[in-house]
Write a protein that holds these residues in place. Structure first.
Motif, PDB file in Angstrom:
ATOM      1  N   ALA A   1      17.920  -0.404  10.983  1.00  0.00           N
ATOM      2  CA  ALA A   1      17.949  -1.165   9.726  1.00  0.00           C
ATOM      3  C   ALA A   1      16.898  -2.265   9.681  1.00  0.00           C
ATOM      4  N   GLY A   2      16.597  -2.891  10.808  1.00  0.00           N
ATOM      5  CA  GLY A   2      15.630  -3.988  10.812  1.00  0.00           C
ATOM      6  C   GLY A   2      14.236  -3.565  11.236  1.00  0.00           C
ATOM      7  N   LEU A   3      13.984  -2.267  11.166  1.00  0.00           N
ATOM      8  CA  LEU A   3      12.707  -1.717  11.622  1.00  0.00           C
ATOM      9  C   LEU A   3      11.510  -2.378  10.936  1.00  0.00           C
ATOM     10  N   ALA A   4      10.470  -2.642  11.700  1.00  0.00           N
ATOM     11  CA  ALA A   4       9.237  -3.204  11.134  1.00  0.00           C
ATOM     12  C   ALA A   4       8.266  -2.081  10.784  1.00  0.00           C
ATOM     13  N   MET A   5       7.376  -2.340   9.823  1.00  0.00           N
ATOM     14  CA  MET A   5       6.330  -1.352   9.534  1.00  0.00           C
ATOM     15  C   MET A   5       5.281  -1.369  10.648  1.00  0.00           C
ATOM     16  N   VAL A   6       4.922  -2.579  11.114  1.00  0.00           N
ATOM     17  CA  VAL A   6       3.952  -2.706  12.198  1.00  0.00           C
ATOM     18  C   VAL A   6       4.586  -3.543  13.298  1.00  0.00           C
ATOM     19  N   SER A   7       4.440  -3.097  14.527  1.00  0.00           N
ATOM     20  CA  SER A   7       5.024  -3.849  15.637  1.00  0.00           C
ATOM     21  C   SER A   7       4.184  -3.598  16.881  1.00  0.00           C
ATOM     22  N   GLU A   8       4.493  -4.383  17.921  1.00  0.00           N
ATOM     23  CA  GLU A   8       3.841  -4.147  19.197  1.00  0.00           C
ATOM     24  C   GLU A   8       4.837  -3.449  20.098  1.00  0.00           C
ATOM     25  N   ASP A   9       4.434  -2.299  20.627  1.00  0.00           N
ATOM     26  CA  ASP A   9       5.293  -1.533  21.511  1.00  0.00           C
ATOM     27  C   ASP A   9       5.297  -2.160  22.910  1.00  0.00           C
TER      28      ASP A   9
ATOM     29  N   LEU B   1       0.822  -1.219   0.000  1.00  0.00           N
ATOM     30  CA  LEU B   1       0.000   0.000   0.000  1.00  0.00           C
ATOM     31  C   LEU B   1       0.851   1.262   0.000  1.00  0.00           C
ATOM     32  N   THR B   2       0.247   2.366  -0.412  1.00  0.00           N
ATOM     33  CA  THR B   2       0.912   3.660  -0.281  1.00  0.00           C
ATOM     34  C   THR B   2       0.912   4.040   1.200  1.00  0.00           C
ATOM     35  N   PRO B   3       1.775   4.983   1.595  1.00  0.00           N
ATOM     36  CA  PRO B   3       1.763   5.413   2.997  1.00  0.00           C
ATOM     37  C   PRO B   3       0.386   5.908   3.455  1.00  0.00           C
ATOM     38  N   GLN B   4      -0.312   6.632   2.603  1.00  0.00           N
ATOM     39  CA  GLN B   4      -1.623   7.134   3.035  1.00  0.00           C
ATOM     40  C   GLN B   4      -2.626   5.978   3.174  1.00  0.00           C
ATOM     41  N   ALA B   5      -2.570   5.027   2.257  1.00  0.00           N
ATOM     42  CA  ALA B   5      -3.463   3.867   2.367  1.00  0.00           C
ATOM     43  C   ALA B   5      -3.146   3.063   3.625  1.00  0.00           C
ATOM     44  N   ARG B   6      -1.884   3.011   4.017  1.00  0.00           N
ATOM     45  CA  ARG B   6      -1.513   2.331   5.261  1.00  0.00           C
ATOM     46  C   ARG B   6      -2.153   3.036   6.462  1.00  0.00           C
ATOM     47  N   LEU B   7      -2.105   4.352   6.444  1.00  0.00           N
ATOM     48  CA  LEU B   7      -2.696   5.114   7.554  1.00  0.00           C
ATOM     49  C   LEU B   7      -4.208   4.885   7.618  1.00  0.00           C
ATOM     50  N   ILE B   8      -4.845   4.900   6.479  1.00  0.00           N
ATOM     51  CA  ILE B   8      -6.303   4.696   6.432  1.00  0.00           C
ATOM     52  C   ILE B   8      -6.651   3.290   6.927  1.00  0.00           C
ATOM     53  N   ALA B   9      -5.902   2.305   6.468  1.00  0.00           N
ATOM     54  CA  ALA B   9      -6.173   0.916   6.880  1.00  0.00           C
ATOM     55  C   ALA B   9      -5.916   0.732   8.370  1.00  0.00           C
ATOM     56  N   PHE B  10      -4.856   1.360   8.867  1.00  0.00           N
ATOM     57  CA  PHE B  10      -4.518   1.252  10.297  1.00  0.00           C
ATOM     58  C   PHE B  10      -5.624   1.870  11.149  1.00  0.00           C
ATOM     59  N   ARG B  11      -6.113   3.036  10.714  1.00  0.00           N
ATOM     60  CA  ARG B  11      -7.202   3.697  11.447  1.00  0.00           C
ATOM     61  C   ARG B  11      -8.426   2.776  11.501  1.00  0.00           C
TER      62      ARG B  11
ATOM     63  N   ALA C   1      13.641   2.770   7.956  1.00  0.00           N
ATOM     64  CA  ALA C   1      14.638   1.720   8.194  1.00  0.00           C
ATOM     65  C   ALA C   1      16.042   2.162   7.798  1.00  0.00           C
ATOM     66  N   ASP C   2      16.169   3.068   6.812  1.00  0.00           N
ATOM     67  CA  ASP C   2      17.520   3.409   6.343  1.00  0.00           C
ATOM     68  C   ASP C   2      18.085   4.660   7.025  1.00  0.00           C
ATOM     69  N   GLN C   3      17.494   5.054   8.168  1.00  0.00           N
ATOM     70  CA  GLN C   3      18.018   6.234   8.859  1.00  0.00           C
ATOM     71  C   GLN C   3      19.337   5.972   9.577  1.00  0.00           C
TER      72      GLN C   3
ATOM     73  N   PHE D   1       8.316   3.379   6.675  1.00  0.00           N
ATOM     74  CA  PHE D   1       9.495   2.603   7.071  1.00  0.00           C
ATOM     75  C   PHE D   1      10.360   2.194   5.886  1.00  0.00           C
ATOM     76  N   ASP D   2       9.735   2.004   4.699  1.00  0.00           N
ATOM     77  CA  ASP D   2      10.491   1.522   3.539  1.00  0.00           C
ATOM     78  C   ASP D   2      10.743   2.606   2.503  1.00  0.00           C
ATOM     79  N   LEU D   3      10.483   3.863   2.856  1.00  0.00           N
ATOM     80  CA  LEU D   3      10.771   4.965   1.922  1.00  0.00           C
ATOM     81  C   LEU D   3      12.176   5.503   2.178  1.00  0.00           C
ATOM     82  N   THR D   4      12.747   6.117   1.153  1.00  0.00           N
ATOM     83  CA  THR D   4      14.032   6.777   1.334  1.00  0.00           C
ATOM     84  C   THR D   4      13.789   8.261   1.640  1.00  0.00           C
TER      85      THR D   4
END
Ligand code: SF4
Length: 243
Positions: free
Chosen positions: A147-155, A13-23, A140-142, A166-169
């Motif tokens: 480097a191993g950052l997940a897009m979704v995780s449990e805090d 998904l695009t970043p915005q679609a990810r936000l919408i789906a997460f909401r 992830a590339d900051q 997370f996967d954008l430059t």
């Protein structure tokens, strides 16, 4: 909630679609913590554009750059929204300064972490109180740490955390902000790629990694302020989170 399945579902998904789906997927309050860096400005734009029911908040440590405070006001005006501040407790700051000095964080890692605890970690705990979801602008590339950052995780606090970029430059994000006239911190053009508190952030030299200007006097492998800790007690990474 199965974070691995969310990661899989959001991957294409695009970043915005990810936000919408997460909401849509996370019941209850979702908070987005912005530090007004370029990634966070893109996320603010996406949330505002889609009019998502997500609370915007920031940790006002009291030591931010004047440019960051100006961008805060500009962002609220541009998008017609309010960003909730979470400030440190006055008694905690006073005690810190009494014990370590006004710039005591340069003296040792312990003194630095103690300052971050008072000015960032404790206000973050208040900001996240009662929330079910948390959105951040980590990529992830900051740094090697991320480097191993997940897009979704449990805090560690039990929140479901989404890093929609997370996967954008950085170039992807700069292009987006240019194309959509997103307000960004003018310090980015002066070599400050990752911007935090004024006394703990310096401009980068050519060729330095993106986060080298943060707590530059410390060991590169330990440069996190402790905000992003996973359920396993470590930085939220893909491998450790099983996604
Ligand atoms: Fe304190 Fe520096 Fe941490 Fe800001 S980044 S909270 S000034 S140690």
């Amino acid at each position: 909630m199965d974070v691995a399945s969310l990661h899989e579902a959001y991957a294409g998904l695009t970043p915005q679609a990810r936000l919408i789906a997460f909401r849509a997927a996370v019941p209850g309050r979702i908070i987005f913590t912005t530090s007004f860096g370029i990634e966070d400005q893109m996320i603010t734009h996406l949330i505002a554009e889609a009019q998502l029911d997500i609370t915007l908040a920031t940790l006002d440590t009291g030591r931010l750059f004047p440019e960051t405070y100006a961008l805060w006001a500009k962002t609220e005006a541009r998008y017609g929204l309010k960003i909730t501040p979470y400030a440190p407790q006055a008694s905690g700051v006073e005690e810190y300064i009494r014990q370590y000095g006004i710039n005591g964080f340069y003296a040792s890692p312990e003194a630095r972490k103690s300052c971050c605890n008072v000015r960032k970690i404790a206000p973050l705990a208040r900001a996240l109180g009662g929330a079910a979801g948390w959105i951040t602008g980590l990529r992830a590339d900051q740094s090697a740490n991320r480097a191993g950052l997940a897009m979704v995780s449990e805090d560690a606090r039990g929140l479901i955390k989404l890093n929609p970029l997370f996967d954008l430059t950085r170039a992807d994000i700069a292009d987006f902000c240019d194309a959509h006239d997103v307000p960004v911190n003018p310090l980015h053009d002066r070599g400050f790629l990752s911007i935090g508190c004024t006394p703990c952030t310096r401009a980068l030299q050519p060729g330095e990694p993106e986060r080298a200007g943060r707590w530059w006097w410390e060991d590169e492998t330990k440069k996190e302020c402790g905000l992003h800790i996973g359920a396993d007690g470590r930085l939220t990474r893909g491998a450790e989170a099983g996604v």
